[in-house]
Scaffold this motif. Structure first.
Motif, short mmCIF file in Angstrom:
data_model
loop_
_atom_site.label_atom_id
_atom_site.label_comp_id
_atom_site.label_asym_id
_atom_site.label_seq_id
_atom_site.Cartn_x
_atom_site.Cartn_y
_atom_site.Cartn_z
N ALA A 198 -9.12 15.03 -2.98
CA ALA A 198 -8.62 15.76 -4.15
C ALA A 198 -7.14 15.50 -4.42
CB ALA A 198 -8.87 17.26 -3.97
N ASN A 199 -6.30 15.61 -3.40
CA ASN A 199 -4.86 15.44 -3.57
C ASN A 199 -4.30 14.27 -2.77
OD1 ASN A 199 -4.49 17.54 -5.38
ND2 ASN A 199 -4.14 19.07 -3.77
N SER A 200 -5.15 13.32 -2.47
CA SER A 200 -4.72 12.16 -1.69
C SER A 200 -5.16 10.88 -2.40
CB SER A 200 -5.32 12.21 -0.28
OG SER A 200 -4.95 11.07 0.46
N TRP A 201 -4.19 10.00 -2.63
CA TRP A 201 -4.42 8.76 -3.37
C TRP A 201 -3.75 7.60 -2.64
CZ3 TRP A 201 -6.51 9.18 -8.54
CH2 TRP A 201 -6.64 10.50 -9.00
N MET A 202 -4.19 6.39 -2.96
CA MET A 202 -3.48 5.20 -2.52
C MET A 202 -3.37 4.25 -3.71
SD MET A 202 -4.14 2.58 0.69
CE MET A 202 -5.69 1.88 0.11
N LYS A 261 0.85 -1.19 0.00
CA LYS A 261 0.00 0.00 0.00
C LYS A 261 0.89 1.25 0.00
CE LYS A 261 -1.21 -2.62 2.84
NZ LYS A 261 -0.89 -4.05 3.11
N VAL A 262 0.69 2.11 -0.99
CA VAL A 262 1.52 3.30 -1.15
C VAL A 262 0.60 4.52 -1.19
CG1 VAL A 262 3.25 4.47 -2.56
CG2 VAL A 262 3.20 1.96 -2.47
N HIS A 263 0.83 5.47 -0.27
CA HIS A 263 0.06 6.72 -0.24
C HIS A 263 0.79 7.77 -1.06
CE1 HIS A 263 -2.51 5.13 2.95
NE2 HIS A 263 -1.42 4.76 3.59
N ILE A 264 0.06 8.46 -1.92
CA ILE A 264 0.62 9.54 -2.72
C ILE A 264 -0.21 10.78 -2.44
CG2 ILE A 264 1.20 10.34 -5.04
CD1 ILE A 264 0.48 6.76 -4.81
N THR A 265 0.41 11.80 -1.88
CA THR A 265 -0.30 13.02 -1.51
C THR A 265 0.46 14.24 -1.99
OG1 THR A 265 0.78 13.03 0.66
CG2 THR A 265 -1.37 11.97 0.53
N GLY A 266 -0.27 15.32 -2.19
CA GLY A 266 0.37 16.58 -2.59
C GLY A 266 -0.20 17.11 -3.88
N SER A 271 4.35 13.66 -1.91
CA SER A 271 4.90 12.78 -0.87
C SER A 271 4.46 11.35 -1.18
CB SER A 271 4.39 13.20 0.52
OG SER A 271 4.75 12.25 1.50
N ILE A 272 5.41 10.43 -1.14
CA ILE A 272 5.10 9.02 -1.38
C ILE A 272 5.50 8.23 -0.14
CG2 ILE A 272 5.66 6.99 -2.76
CD1 ILE A 272 5.88 8.73 -5.16
N ARG A 273 4.55 7.53 0.44
CA ARG A 273 4.81 6.83 1.71
C ARG A 273 4.28 5.40 1.64
NH1 ARG A 273 2.04 6.11 6.43
NH2 ARG A 273 0.31 7.42 5.71
N ASP A 317 1.61 -0.66 8.00
CA ASP A 317 0.68 -0.88 9.11
C ASP A 317 -0.72 -1.17 8.59
OD1 ASP A 317 -0.15 -0.70 12.01
OD2 ASP A 317 -1.40 0.89 11.14
N LEU A 318 -1.05 -0.63 7.43
CA LEU A 318 -2.38 -0.83 6.87
C LEU A 318 -2.53 -2.28 6.41
CD1 LEU A 318 -4.93 0.88 6.27
CD2 LEU A 318 -4.07 1.10 3.92
N HIS A 319 -3.44 -3.01 7.05
CA HIS A 319 -3.70 -4.40 6.69
C HIS A 319 -4.91 -4.49 5.75
CE1 HIS A 319 -0.66 -5.38 9.51
NE2 HIS A 319 -1.01 -6.64 9.68
#
Length: 377
Positions: free
Chosen positions: A109-113, A58-63, A135-137, A141-143
């Protein structure tokens, strides 16, 4: 598990069910349980089954540039994805060859997974993000608990208001048993199903309660490899097990085109500018093989990697086989020469135990119009 560096908080539950927690994508995963895998398959096809698929990355992409990064790295037109919607997509390299597939979720709007498997999806996103306001994180922890099968909705509906109205490939932020979750109407089974994204600390409580309350409905825990039976019927590819990374060509490096894999539908109409777009377009009509189905005589499954012959000449390889506990048919996904990927073409599968007559068969074998997974109400 010697190669594992990621750990599910459900590991003890899996061990109690007989799993040795084999490695997949860096996580100890319940590839096997004690008991009969056919019963787990039947639960998902006729009732519901619960799987731990937290090994998905799981990869969060925000900004401000998040959408641009995803647009560059994947085959989909992200401007058509609104908050609450998701879409299946592919990623290519500069040579126009497949490197990973994923599901893109727009949270706001600016938050994706972006959720992907054991390919290079995270790396592709990082390359696209260089020099951009994003930002890529990676979130370990996310199951991800996958509740799949026709009764999944009947179990969840009393706990999650409005979930019957959630369309296919949509998701909602909600609470389950008082715990914060995101529930997505997605899965990897060909059935109507839901993925429950939750914090690692909450996964055991959610797992236990679903299995305890759902037992009367026939809901049972299912091993990861039950997916192999389901995916053969439903035409769901599994990287790298159907790809040239595992079955390389003798005279060239690994890498398959979307035309060869039957995944060209993941390119949004008219989209250009994504990594590998020009080569992808150029390679149309130059397929070296096609992913196709095989229907085998008898009730013996094709060996993984079994050569496929026509008139004594190898024309392909079976990548995953199964015998359906419901229909009794032996079927497989295969990489076939283009001229053999025609329904009814007579072929031969060379198992270690001997030859089996087979015929080419269009994919998917089960529910070709996707009526089950997209059902309403």
């Amino acid at each position: 598990m010697t190669a594992s560096w990621r750990f599910s908080t459900l590991a003890d539950r899996h061990r109690a069910l007989g799993s040795a927690l084999e490695d997949w994508s860096g996580m100890g995963t319940a590839w096997s349980y004690d008991g009969d895998a056919n019963l787990e398959y039947l639960a998902i096809r006729t009732k519901a089954g619960l799987m731990d698929v937290s090994g998905l990355k799981k990869v969060h992409i925000t900004g401000a540039h998040a959408a641009h990064v995803i647009d560059l790295a994947t085959t989909r037109d992200v401007e058509k994805i609104y908050p609450g919607k998701s879409v299946y997509a592919c990623m290519l390299n500069e040579a126009g060859k497949f490197t990973d597939d994923c599901i893109i979720y727009r949270i706001s709007a600016n938050s994706w997974m972006v959720v992907h498997g054991s390919g290079t999806g995270h790396e592709e996103l990082q390359k696209a993000a260089i020099g951009r306001d994003v930002s890529i994180r990676f979130d370990d922890d996310l199951h991800d608990l996958s509740l799949q099968g026709p009764l999944a909705i009947d179990y969840l509906a009393p706990h999650v208001p409005g979930i019957r109205d959630l369309p296919y490939f949509h998701h909602l932020q909600t609470r389950l048993f008082g715990l914060p979750v995101m529930i997505s109407r997605t899965g990897y089974t060909g059935e109507r199903g839901y993925e429950i994204f939750c914090r690692g600390q909450d996964a055991p409580a959610i797992w236990d309660r679903i299995l305890e309350e759902g037992a009367g409905m026939g809901i049972i825990p299912c091993r990861f490899t039950t997916l192999d039976m389901l995916r053969v019927e439903s035409y769901l590819l599994f990287y790298p097990f159907d790809n040239s990374q595992k079955y390389p060509f003798a005279d060239e490096g690994p890498g398959d085109t979307l035309w060869e894999l039957g995944l060209d539908f993941t390119v949004s109409p008219g989209k250009t500018g994504f990594r590998g777009a020009e080569e992808h377009a150029r390679l149309k009509g130059r397929e070296r093989f096609r992913i196709f189905g095989l229907l085998l005589d008898g009730n013996v499954p094709a060996d993984e990697g079994a050569p496929v012959l026509q008139d004594g000449r190898q024309v392909g390889v079976a990548t995953c086989g199964m015998v359906s506990p419901i229909t009794g048919a032996s079927m497989a996904i295969a990489r076939l020469a283009v001229d053999c990927a025609v329904p009814g073409t007579k072929l031969e599968v060379m198992n270690a135990s001997g030859s089996i007559a087979a015929a080419a068969h269009a994919l998917p074998f089960d529910d070709p119009k996707k009526l089950k997974r997209t059902a309403k109400g």
